[in-house]
Design a protein around this motif. Structure first.
Motif, PDB file in Angstrom:
ATOM      1  N   ALA A 127      37.510  43.773  44.328  1.00  0.00           N
ATOM      2  CA  ALA A 127      37.986  43.324  45.639  1.00  0.00           C
ATOM      3  C   ALA A 127      37.416  44.221  46.735  1.00  0.00           C
ATOM      4  CB  ALA A 127      39.513  43.336  45.680  1.00  0.00           C
ATOM      5  N   TYR A 128      37.427  45.547  46.497  1.00  0.00           N
ATOM      6  CA  TYR A 128      36.879  46.470  47.497  1.00  0.00           C
ATOM      7  C   TYR A 128      35.384  46.217  47.677  1.00  0.00           C
ATOM      8  CZ  TYR A 128      41.220  49.063  47.276  1.00  0.00           C
ATOM      9  OH  TYR A 128      42.543  49.416  47.348  1.00  0.00           O
ATOM     10  N   ALA A 129      34.700  46.019  46.542  1.00  0.00           N
ATOM     11  CA  ALA A 129      33.255  45.813  46.613  1.00  0.00           C
ATOM     12  C   ALA A 129      32.930  44.565  47.414  1.00  0.00           C
ATOM     13  CB  ALA A 129      32.670  45.710  45.201  1.00  0.00           C
ATOM     14  N   SER A 130      33.665  43.469  47.159  1.00  0.00           N
ATOM     15  CA  SER A 130      33.312  42.232  47.855  1.00  0.00           C
ATOM     16  C   SER A 130      33.706  42.299  49.327  1.00  0.00           C
ATOM     17  CB  SER A 130      33.926  41.016  47.153  1.00  0.00           C
ATOM     18  OG  SER A 130      35.294  41.185  47.005  1.00  0.00           O
ATOM     19  N   VAL A 131      34.788  43.024  49.635  1.00  0.00           N
ATOM     20  CA  VAL A 131      35.171  43.170  51.045  1.00  0.00           C
ATOM     21  C   VAL A 131      34.120  44.001  51.787  1.00  0.00           C
ATOM     22  CG1 VAL A 131      36.797  44.330  52.584  1.00  0.00           C
ATOM     23  CG2 VAL A 131      37.642  42.827  50.798  1.00  0.00           C
ATOM     24  N   LEU A 132      33.725  45.125  51.184  1.00  0.00           N
ATOM     25  CA  LEU A 132      32.817  46.037  51.892  1.00  0.00           C
ATOM     26  C   LEU A 132      31.387  45.506  51.943  1.00  0.00           C
ATOM     27  CD1 LEU A 132      34.177  49.427  50.551  1.00  0.00           C
ATOM     28  CD2 LEU A 132      34.514  48.441  52.805  1.00  0.00           C
ATOM     29  N   SER A 133      31.000  44.734  50.916  1.00  0.00           N
ATOM     30  CA  SER A 133      29.616  44.252  50.894  1.00  0.00           C
ATOM     31  C   SER A 133      29.458  42.938  51.643  1.00  0.00           C
ATOM     32  CB  SER A 133      29.163  44.065  49.448  1.00  0.00           C
ATOM     33  OG  SER A 133      29.846  42.970  48.887  1.00  0.00           O
ATOM     34  N   GLY A 134      30.584  42.307  51.998  1.00  0.00           N
ATOM     35  CA  GLY A 134      30.499  41.054  52.728  1.00  0.00           C
ATOM     36  C   GLY A 134      30.097  39.874  51.859  1.00  0.00           C
ATOM     37  N   ALA A 135      30.381  39.951  50.560  1.00  0.00           N
ATOM     38  CA  ALA A 135      29.951  38.881  49.652  1.00  0.00           C
ATOM     39  C   ALA A 135      30.863  37.659  49.748  1.00  0.00           C
ATOM     40  CB  ALA A 135      29.920  39.409  48.222  1.00  0.00           C
ATOM     41  N   THR A 136      32.139  37.868  50.033  1.00  0.00           N
ATOM     42  CA  THR A 136      33.096  36.760  50.041  1.00  0.00           C
ATOM     43  C   THR A 136      33.467  36.423  51.488  1.00  0.00           C
ATOM     44  OG1 THR A 136      34.863  38.364  49.884  1.00  0.00           O
ATOM     45  CG2 THR A 136      34.098  37.404  47.818  1.00  0.00           C
ATOM     46  N   PRO A 137      34.192  35.301  51.693  1.00  0.00           N
ATOM     47  CA  PRO A 137      34.577  34.946  53.063  1.00  0.00           C
ATOM     48  C   PRO A 137      35.338  36.081  53.758  1.00  0.00           C
ATOM     49  CG  PRO A 137      34.975  33.107  51.618  1.00  0.00           C
ATOM     50  CD  PRO A 137      34.528  34.236  50.738  1.00  0.00           C
ATOM     51  N   ALA A 138      36.237  36.761  53.024  1.00  0.00           N
ATOM     52  CA  ALA A 138      36.965  37.873  53.650  1.00  0.00           C
ATOM     53  C   ALA A 138      35.987  38.979  54.029  1.00  0.00           C
ATOM     54  CB  ALA A 138      38.027  38.406  52.694  1.00  0.00           C
ATOM     55  N   GLY A 139      35.013  39.227  53.149  1.00  0.00           N
ATOM     56  CA  GLY A 139      34.051  40.295  53.405  1.00  0.00           C
ATOM     57  C   GLY A 139      33.148  39.989  54.585  1.00  0.00           C
ATOM     58  N   ARG A 140      32.775  38.686  54.740  1.00  0.00           N
ATOM     59  CA  ARG A 140      31.885  38.326  55.848  1.00  0.00           C
ATOM     60  C   ARG A 140      32.499  38.689  57.191  1.00  0.00           C
ATOM     61  NH1 ARG A 140      30.174  33.966  52.578  1.00  0.00           N
ATOM     62  NH2 ARG A 140      31.839  32.589  53.247  1.00  0.00           N
ATOM     63  N   GLU A 141      33.855  38.659  57.242  1.00  0.00           N
ATOM     64  CA  GLU A 141      34.518  38.959  58.504  1.00  0.00           C
ATOM     65  C   GLU A 141      34.961  40.406  58.605  1.00  0.00           C
ATOM     66  OE1 GLU A 141      37.579  36.468  60.326  1.00  0.00           O
ATOM     67  OE2 GLU A 141      36.841  34.843  59.079  1.00  0.00           O
ATOM     68  N   PHE A 142      34.855  41.156  57.483  1.00  0.00           N
ATOM     69  CA  PHE A 142      35.489  42.473  57.441  1.00  0.00           C
ATOM     70  C   PHE A 142      34.949  43.428  58.506  1.00  0.00           C
ATOM     71  CE2 PHE A 142      35.423  46.882  56.047  1.00  0.00           C
ATOM     72  CZ  PHE A 142      36.772  47.127  56.009  1.00  0.00           C
ATOM     73  N   TRP A 143      33.624  43.565  58.589  1.00  0.00           N
ATOM     74  CA  TRP A 143      33.073  44.570  59.508  1.00  0.00           C
ATOM     75  C   TRP A 143      33.321  44.189  60.961  1.00  0.00           C
ATOM     76  CZ3 TRP A 143      32.333  49.125  57.645  1.00  0.00           C
ATOM     77  CH2 TRP A 143      32.039  49.259  56.286  1.00  0.00           C
ATOM     78  N   ALA A 144      33.229  42.882  61.260  1.00  0.00           N
ATOM     79  CA  ALA A 144      33.548  42.441  62.623  1.00  0.00           C
ATOM     80  C   ALA A 144      35.012  42.745  62.936  1.00  0.00           C
ATOM     81  CB  ALA A 144      33.278  40.950  62.768  1.00  0.00           C
ATOM     82  N   ALA A 145      35.882  42.517  61.936  1.00  0.00           N
ATOM     83  CA  ALA A 145      37.311  42.753  62.149  1.00  0.00           C
ATOM     84  C   ALA A 145      37.589  44.244  62.313  1.00  0.00           C
ATOM     85  CB  ALA A 145      38.119  42.187  60.981  1.00  0.00           C
ATOM     86  N   LEU A 146      36.902  45.065  61.522  1.00  0.00           N
ATOM     87  CA  LEU A 146      37.098  46.516  61.639  1.00  0.00           C
ATOM     88  C   LEU A 146      36.663  46.987  63.029  1.00  0.00           C
ATOM     89  CD1 LEU A 146      37.813  49.246  60.309  1.00  0.00           C
ATOM     90  CD2 LEU A 146      35.435  49.396  59.560  1.00  0.00           C
ATOM     91  N   GLY A 147      35.507  46.515  63.469  1.00  0.00           N
ATOM     92  CA  GLY A 147      35.019  46.894  64.790  1.00  0.00           C
ATOM     93  C   GLY A 147      35.977  46.434  65.881  1.00  0.00           C
ATOM     94  N   PHE A 148      36.455  45.191  65.758  1.00  0.00           N
ATOM     95  CA  PHE A 148      37.369  44.645  66.761  1.00  0.00           C
ATOM     96  C   PHE A 148      38.680  45.428  66.781  1.00  0.00           C
ATOM     97  CE2 PHE A 148      40.288  41.178  68.243  1.00  0.00           C
ATOM     98  CZ  PHE A 148      39.787  41.102  69.521  1.00  0.00           C
ATOM     99  N   SER A 149      39.195  45.747  65.577  1.00  0.00           N
ATOM    100  CA  SER A 149      40.435  46.520  65.493  1.00  0.00           C
ATOM    101  C   SER A 149      40.264  47.877  66.151  1.00  0.00           C
ATOM    102  CB  SER A 149      40.837  46.739  64.029  1.00  0.00           C
ATOM    103  OG  SER A 149      41.392  45.573  63.505  1.00  0.00           O
ATOM    104  N   LEU A 150      39.150  48.562  65.844  1.00  0.00           N
ATOM    105  CA  LEU A 150      38.922  49.901  66.400  1.00  0.00           C
ATOM    106  C   LEU A 150      38.772  49.823  67.917  1.00  0.00           C
ATOM    107  CD1 LEU A 150      36.542  51.489  63.755  1.00  0.00           C
ATOM    108  CD2 LEU A 150      38.899  52.125  64.243  1.00  0.00           C
ATOM    109  N   TRP A 151      38.091  48.799  68.398  1.00  0.00           N
ATOM    110  CA  TRP A 151      37.907  48.611  69.842  1.00  0.00           C
ATOM    111  C   TRP A 151      39.248  48.430  70.535  1.00  0.00           C
ATOM    112  CZ3 TRP A 151      35.961  48.477  74.551  1.00  0.00           C
ATOM    113  CH2 TRP A 151      36.353  47.474  75.452  1.00  0.00           C
TER     114      TRP A 151
END
Lengths: 292, 427
Positions: A52-76
């Motif tokens: 689950a961590y691998a797919s989230v961080l690598s962006g392989a799954t639908p959740a992962g595709r949004e993860f980095w954008a969501a992290l950036g948005f959250s931090l902003w």
């Protein structure tokens, strides 16, 4: 090993509280971690892995595709809200305590009024006020400032997160002012007066005298605010857009996904959020420690 | 000596906490009758009714609508008590997903009997419980009134594409419809297909939007699927899952919605999350169309004051997806007999006629196939109810003419995730 009576006594007194938090928090933490590792016995998934961590961080799954954008948005959203509310709280507290007379009860009450409002209520109030079909848009249109309500600028449910930031800044300033004022009250005016006689202007006084005095309280308060906003769900859900979403909204979406196999990813995102907040907490502590 | 007194107090508190922590499990559901008392044979209906006598039925259902709650208590609650001596305990929940989580926790903790007897359910929550093997098997087609249900209709034997296989019994039906305001436009201006809708949206920029497809927003997913059906021209193509079919048509689906995107409300940078948000945009005159699933059309929404009184429901000429909602019984239900009696009672034609009328507070469609009803009195009741649906409803022949069944379940998440990836986030 001999434990002296006062120490034993202290631990005994702490036990009820420790048990409650330990059991409630510890058990849910344990479940969270095991679900994020893919251990979901109620659907027969008992293989433990870091998939689950691998797919989230690598962006392989639908959740992962949004993860980095969501992290950036959250931090902003979290970072800018924390920064703005801290700066505003500092200046406001200084202004209130610089007066010859202490701030009146009425001023403090007005300042603290929205502390009593739940976040949901405040968020919905902002929505009713600032939406393109909201009160301000209608008033502006009625006054002829804009042709139709729909021309009102997009201030809530906007892609930059302005609505969420507005919400948290207005909600957290009173909280931080409370902390800063409490510190300032115990300090008296002596330092500021000494600085004035030595020729410091008002800005210099805030920067060189007040800020160092209130920094321990303010930084701890700001950290609390950061951790709270970073993990909050309801306000970004109400005032946010469909994309980008904050991590909390993304995590809950996948945790509640009808496909139970997606739960692991939702849990993994939640735990990554925990790590971010813990990491920031340690960083602030280290900075504080090195400054002392 | 206050020192000692404090120690005693803290020790007592420790014990209290330990007791509470350990005592959670056995204290769960205090049900007087053991499951052993539930001896009945489903093929001998009298034995089910006998076993159900005196039971208290815990019906977990979405409780967000006062009018539906009242309908349930007044119609089913009274009949259960008077005819079968069953006490209805309606347990309102915010979302059926909460009940699913409760049952999954009960399974993890080994709680049997549990707390839930029957759930109002469909779609993804049914799939979750079926996946977790927490449902009473093989009962719904053996109810006496199951003969009134058209079990050969894919819209009934597939729940969001997932085979029902006797795990749930239908309660009512719904069908995707659009709503317009007759004060703002006339009926002959209405788009009657997805192709015409595109033309309309291009001519009226910013005046249309739809609910973002996603878990918990099936209405949005359903609207997007309708376009998939129209593009491919054959809803039958989607009843079974075929990756090649998906790969062939999905790019055209995203192209359709991407072409529409710049002309949508807020240029498609955000979408309403649910029906209420869509209704409020429609009522605020920000957009010109809303949607509904109710057989009574715009009527119930007008009655609740959510949309203007001049609102009317309408459908495209084809590809309007309809579905059924169901009752299901968890395998650890403490009162299975009473739950079975309720599932059967709900299919009685008199109650089916009562549920379609908006003034009774429910306003969803039939679960039964009315042509299978032979009793003249029951037939008359059904016809009378149909005649009472007002002008805010879509004409029955329009509904029937455009009705199609939902696609196979696999497409649900493909549509939702694909829409997010290719339309919302963008290519």
């Amino acid at each position: 090993m001999r434990v002296d009576r006062p120490t034993l006594h202290r631990w005994l007194m702490l036990t009820p509280a420790l048990l409650v938090t330990g059991v409630l928090f510890g058990v849910s933490m344990f479940y969270g971690i095991s679900q994020s590792l893919g251990y979901l016995p109620f659907i027969g998934a008992t293989r433990v892995s870091l998939d689950a961590y691998a797919s989230v961080l690598s962006g392989a799954t639908p959740a992962g595709r949004e993860f980095w954008a969501a992290l950036g948005f959250s931090l902003w959203v979290t970072g800018i809200s924390t920064l703005l509310s801290s700066v505003a709280a500092l200046l406001l507290a200084v202004a209130l305590s610089n007066r010859r007379r202490p701030a009146s009860q009425a001023t403090l009450l007005a300042l603290n009024a929205n502390l009593a409002l739940p976040h949901m209520v405040w968020a919905i109030a902002l929505l009713l006020l600032l939406a393109q079909s909201g009160l301000m848009a209608r008033v502006a249109a009625a006054l002829g400032l804009i042709a139709t309500p729909a021309e009102f600028p997009v201030l809530v449910r906007d892609q930059a997160g302005i609505g969420i930031i507005l919400h948290y800044v207005s909600k957290e300033i009173p909280f931080l002012v409370l902390i800063v004022l409490a510190v300032l009250r115990t300090q008296g005016h002596a330092y500021a007066e000494v600085a004035t006689t030595l020729g410091a202007g008002p800005w210099m006084r805030v920067w060189r005298v007040t800020l160092p005095l209130v920094w321990p309280g303010l930084s701890a308060g700001a950290l609390l605010v950061f951790a709270f906003i970073f993990g909050a769900y309801e306000v970004p859900a109400l005032l946010g857009v469909s994309y980008p979403r904050v991590l909390a909204v993304l995590a809950l979406d996948y945790f509640l996904n009808a496909d139970l196999n997606r739960r692991a990813e939702g849990m993994a995102i939640s735990l990554i959020m925990t790590v971010v907040v813990l990491g920031l907490g340690l960083l602030v502590r280290r900075i504080d420690a090195s400054e002392r | 000596m206050h020192f000692q007194r404090f120690s005693v107090v803290s020790l007592m508190m420790i014990f209290a906490v330990v007791l509470v922590a350990c005592g959670g499990q056995p204290a769960a559901p205090a049900q007087p009758e053991a499951p052993a008392a539930e001896a009945f044979d489903l093929d001998d209906w009298a034995s089910v009714e006998a076993a159900a006598r005196g039971q208290t039925l815990n019906w977990y259902m979405w409780g967000g609508s006062e009018s539906i709650n009242r309908f349930v208590d007044e119609f089913y609650g009274t009949a259960l008590k008077e005819r079968y001596d069953i006490t209805l305990n309606r347990v309102p929940v915010a979302d059926a997903a909460d009940v699913v989580n409760q049952i999954l926790s009960e399974k993890e903790a080994g709680v049997d009997p549990g707390a839930v007897d029957v759930i109002w359910i469909n779609g993804e929550n049914f799939l979750s419980l079926k996946q977790a093997a927490m449902l009473l098997p093989d009962w719904s087609r053996r109810l006496p009134n199951a003969s009134l249900v058209d079990w050969d209709n894919p819209a009934i034997y597939l729940d969001f594409g997932e085979p029902v296989e006797g795990y749930e019994s239908p309660w009512s039906s719904a069908q995707f419809q659009l709503i317009y305001d007759s004060a703002r436009m006339s009926a002959d201006e209405l788009p009657r297909s997805y192709a015409e809708l595109m033309t309309w949206v291009e001519a009226n920029p910013g005046r249309f939007t739809y609910i973002a497809p996603g878990p918990g927003a099936f209405q949005g997913t359903r609207f997007v699927k309708g376009a998939l059906f129209e593009l491919s021209g054959d809803p039958g193509l989607w009843l079974g899952y075929d990756e090649a079919v998906w790969n062939e048509w999905s790019p055209q689906l995203w192209a359709y919605f991407n072409a529409m995107k710049p002309h949508l409300w807020r240029q498609g940078e955000t979408y309403p999350r649910d029906e209420n948000e869509l209704h409020s945009l429609f009522a605020n005159r920000e957009i010109d169309f809303s949607i509904t699933q109710a057989i009574a059309g715009a009527g119930p929404l007008i009655a609740q004051g959510l949309i203007p009184e001049t609102s009317r429901a309408f459908v495209f000429d084809d590809y309007m997806i309809g579905d059924f909602n169901y009752l299901t019984i968890p395998s650890n239900a403490p009162h299975k007999a009473a739950a079975l009696v309720l599932a059967n009672l709900i299919l009685e034609p008199e109650f089916q006629a009562a549920q379609i009328l908006p003034e009774n507070g429910f306003g969803l469609g039939y679960a039964i196939d009315v042509t299978r009803v032979t009793d003249p009195a029951q037939l008359a009741a059904l016809e009378e109810a149909q005649a009472q649906l007002g002008e805010a409803a879509t004409p029955a022949e329009d509904l029937a003419g455009s009705l199609v069944a939902d696609s196979s379940g696999e497409y649900q998440s493909l549509v939702e995730e694909g829409w997010r990836q290719f339309v919302l986030i963008g290519p």
